[in-house]
Every structure is written in structure tokens, then in C-alpha cells.
Design an enzyme around this catalytic site. Sequence first.
Site, PDB file in Angstrom:
ATOM      1  N   TYR A 196       0.832  -1.201   0.000  1.00  0.00           N
ATOM      2  CA  TYR A 196       0.000   0.000   0.000  1.00  0.00           C
ATOM      3  C   TYR A 196       0.866   1.250   0.000  1.00  0.00           C
ATOM      4  O   TYR A 196       2.027   1.236   0.416  1.00  0.00           O
ATOM      5  CB  TYR A 196      -0.957   0.021   1.195  1.00  0.00           C
ATOM      6  CG  TYR A 196      -0.319   0.263   2.550  1.00  0.00           C
ATOM      7  CD1 TYR A 196      -0.225   1.548   3.079  1.00  0.00           C
ATOM      8  CD2 TYR A 196       0.164  -0.801   3.320  1.00  0.00           C
ATOM      9  CE1 TYR A 196       0.340   1.771   4.326  1.00  0.00           C
ATOM     10  CE2 TYR A 196       0.721  -0.584   4.563  1.00  0.00           C
ATOM     11  CZ  TYR A 196       0.809   0.706   5.067  1.00  0.00           C
ATOM     12  OH  TYR A 196       1.369   0.926   6.303  1.00  0.00           O
ATOM     13  N   CYS A 197       0.285   2.340  -0.486  1.00  0.00           N
ATOM     14  CA  CYS A 197       0.894   3.669  -0.385  1.00  0.00           C
ATOM     15  C   CYS A 197      -0.174   4.596   0.181  1.00  0.00           C
ATOM     16  O   CYS A 197      -1.023   4.155   0.955  1.00  0.00           O
ATOM     17  CB  CYS A 197       1.473   4.134  -1.727  1.00  0.00           C
ATOM     18  SG  CYS A 197       0.293   4.216  -3.092  1.00  0.00           S
ATOM     19  N   TRP A 198      -0.143   5.870  -0.192  1.00  0.00           N
ATOM     20  CA  TRP A 198      -1.091   6.811   0.420  1.00  0.00           C
ATOM     21  C   TRP A 198      -2.529   6.554  -0.006  1.00  0.00           C
ATOM     22  O   TRP A 198      -3.420   6.405   0.827  1.00  0.00           O
ATOM     23  CB  TRP A 198      -0.673   8.239   0.064  1.00  0.00           C
ATOM     24  CG  TRP A 198      -1.628   9.286   0.553  1.00  0.00           C
ATOM     25  CD1 TRP A 198      -2.372  10.137  -0.207  1.00  0.00           C
ATOM     26  CD2 TRP A 198      -1.959   9.596   1.904  1.00  0.00           C
ATOM     27  NE1 TRP A 198      -3.145  10.964   0.580  1.00  0.00           N
ATOM     28  CE2 TRP A 198      -2.908  10.659   1.896  1.00  0.00           C
ATOM     29  CE3 TRP A 198      -1.554   9.080   3.151  1.00  0.00           C
ATOM     30  CZ2 TRP A 198      -3.443  11.203   3.057  1.00  0.00           C
ATOM     31  CZ3 TRP A 198      -2.092   9.632   4.312  1.00  0.00           C
ATOM     32  CH2 TRP A 198      -3.021  10.675   4.253  1.00  0.00           C
ATOM     33  N   SER A 209       2.513   2.229  -4.842  1.00  0.00           N
ATOM     34  CA  SER A 209       2.248   0.821  -4.545  1.00  0.00           C
ATOM     35  C   SER A 209       2.016   0.023  -5.826  1.00  0.00           C
ATOM     36  O   SER A 209       2.410  -1.146  -5.920  1.00  0.00           O
ATOM     37  CB  SER A 209       1.035   0.690  -3.617  1.00  0.00           C
ATOM     38  OG  SER A 209      -0.102   1.310  -4.175  1.00  0.00           O
ATOM     39  N   TYR A 236      -3.346   3.703   2.307  1.00  0.00           N
ATOM     40  CA  TYR A 236      -3.426   4.025   3.734  1.00  0.00           C
ATOM     41  C   TYR A 236      -4.738   4.729   4.072  1.00  0.00           C
ATOM     42  O   TYR A 236      -5.284   4.550   5.159  1.00  0.00           O
ATOM     43  CB  TYR A 236      -2.241   4.907   4.146  1.00  0.00           C
ATOM     44  CG  TYR A 236      -2.399   5.497   5.527  1.00  0.00           C
ATOM     45  CD1 TYR A 236      -2.133   4.736   6.662  1.00  0.00           C
ATOM     46  CD2 TYR A 236      -2.866   6.804   5.699  1.00  0.00           C
ATOM     47  CE1 TYR A 236      -2.312   5.262   7.934  1.00  0.00           C
ATOM     48  CE2 TYR A 236      -3.054   7.342   6.958  1.00  0.00           C
ATOM     49  CZ  TYR A 236      -2.769   6.563   8.077  1.00  0.00           C
ATOM     50  OH  TYR A 236      -2.963   7.089   9.333  1.00  0.00           O
TER      51      TYR A 236
END
Length: 349
Positions: free
Chosen positions: A93-95, A101, A122
Amino acid sequence: MTHRQPVRVSDLHTFDTIIDARSPSEFALDHIPGAINCPVLDDDERRIVGTLFKQTGAFEARRVGGAMVAANLAVHIRERFADRPANWRPAVYCWRGGMRSSSMVTWLRLVGWDAQQLAGGYKSFRHHVVAQINMLCPRLKLQVLCGATGSAKTRVLQELAARGEQVLDLEDFACHKGSLLGSLPGVAQPSQKRFETLVVSVLDNIDIGRTLYVEGESARIGRLAVPLPLVEHMRAAPCIEIAATPQARLAYLLQDYAYLGQDAAGLADKLGFLKQQQGTATVLRWQQWAQEGNLPSLFAELMTLHYDPHYQQSQSRHFSSWSQRRQIAADDLSAKGIAAVADAIQGTP
């Protein structure tokens, strides 16, 4: 290897590893419990790409950023993931579940690993945290431990946890003891989001039908706010008061706050915030004791003049069942005495 498909927060427990592809500073602010940080862009690189995007546009930012991402992914695959077996299943995952991601998932899948991307990144996890707080807090079967400052409430919670009871230690998560002098030396408080994530990490894993013990905190612990649904439910929950003698409390405070004597100037500075409440003459006396390292006199008067009057007023005002509280007397707050308090609490109907 399964087809690439977005993953929900509720599915994360089925993966071997949770990878946070964000920068180290984003990870430090808050992250999914158990996640490891493998940035595709570090903080400086992310800043460079963001500046390029604003100044020259998306293409140049992607060209430069893409090279950085490729270099970082190469390092992760060569070093961080070198020992992962062919059947390794990571969730990334990323933001927001965007390019960072997605890039990592693409390369991991090219290697042959069954990598999947967390839908929404996130931010979707953050929505989960807020939703769980709102849903679970009103359903908790709380028992609230109260007691004047120095009653060893946190140590009693720890003793109950060691015995297999369900415990929510808010001060531990907040890295703060919840009072004027409660900041811990050399330990910064976490972000508000991190604090709430730690709370939900407990709520997600308890038996909702069993008692959950929690200390009767104010609405704030240091600079952190206790989630409002939890505060409201605590205020309405049954209370158990540890009625420790002043002598036992003073002995405990001198042990528990002994480190304050190592920073006399810092202690005196904190006491200065009480001048409006306690008067200049009283606070100057306390500051003199702090400078002299006379903690017994200082804590004895803090208990009598500051903590105890505030405690008596706040408990009856904040806890609706305060008049029906159960009191457990304690004249000893050593390890043996704390065990005796825990014995009495566990015998509470």
C-alpha cells in the site's frame, strides 16, 4: 499466482507480509500494524518529484521519479526480499493506492510473487480505524480504574494484563502519564493517527463480550485526544476506585517519577505553569524544592494542594456512576500490594 486484484483492509491478515511503500516520514507518522517500510521514494526524493511536478509538469516529474522508483525497487528486490520464497504473498500500500504501490506490485509480480495492492491505500485503512472506533467503543464492556495520582493504576492494569485480562493501556500508547509532569524523558508522543491506530489494534482483537479494563483518563493525554466515542463510553461505565493511602501513593510517586530529579531545571519549568492556579509563592517554593532535588516535599504538597482537589472534583463531574463505584483500599503499592489490588478487582462481580 492469482490475478492482480485490489485488496480490502479486512483481507490483510491473509497475506504473508504487509509492505508500506510510502516514505519513511509518512510511515513514522502512522502505518498499518505489522507493516514493514520499503519506500519506493524516500523523503528527499518525494520532495524532489513534488517540486518538479509543480514547476515543470507531470511528464518531467514521472521521468525523474520513475528512475528513482526503479532504483529503489531494485535494491528492495536484491536485498530486502532476497530470501523470500516463490510462494510469498505480500500486500502493498501507499497513500491512496496509487502509483507508488502499483509500481512495486508490478515489479514483484514480474518476479513471480503473488503481490496484491491495498485498494485505497493508507486512506482506506484510516477510514477503517475511524469506523471501528465509532462502531466498537459503544459496545465495549468497560470497567474503569480510577484513583488519585500515585494510585498505581497503570501498574494494576499491567498486572491484570499479565493475568490474561483484557486491558486497554491508553497511557502506554500515548507515551505519557496523563498529568502535568507526565511526559517521558526522551520519548516523543506519537501522532494522533498513530495513537488511534494503536487503540484500534486492541479493539479489533478483543472478545467484545468480556470485560475490558481501562484507566479513567481525561479527554486528553498530553497533547493527544482520546477518541470521543471512547471518552463518552468510559464516562458512563462502572468505576473501580483504588483508594490508596497518602503514604502509599507518595512512596509510589517517588519511585515512579524518580527520573524527574535528573532534570531539575526542566521540572521547575513545568511547575511554572501552575502559578495561576496555585499562586506565585507556592510555585516558587515547589520550584526551589525541584532545584534542590527535594522530591518528597514537592510531591507531598503537589498531592495535597494540586492533584487531590482536582481529582475529587473531576471524578464526580465526569463519571455518571461515580456514587456507585467500588472502592478497593490499598496501603501498599509495592509489587505485592499491586497484586492484592488485582486480586480484589478480579473478584468484582
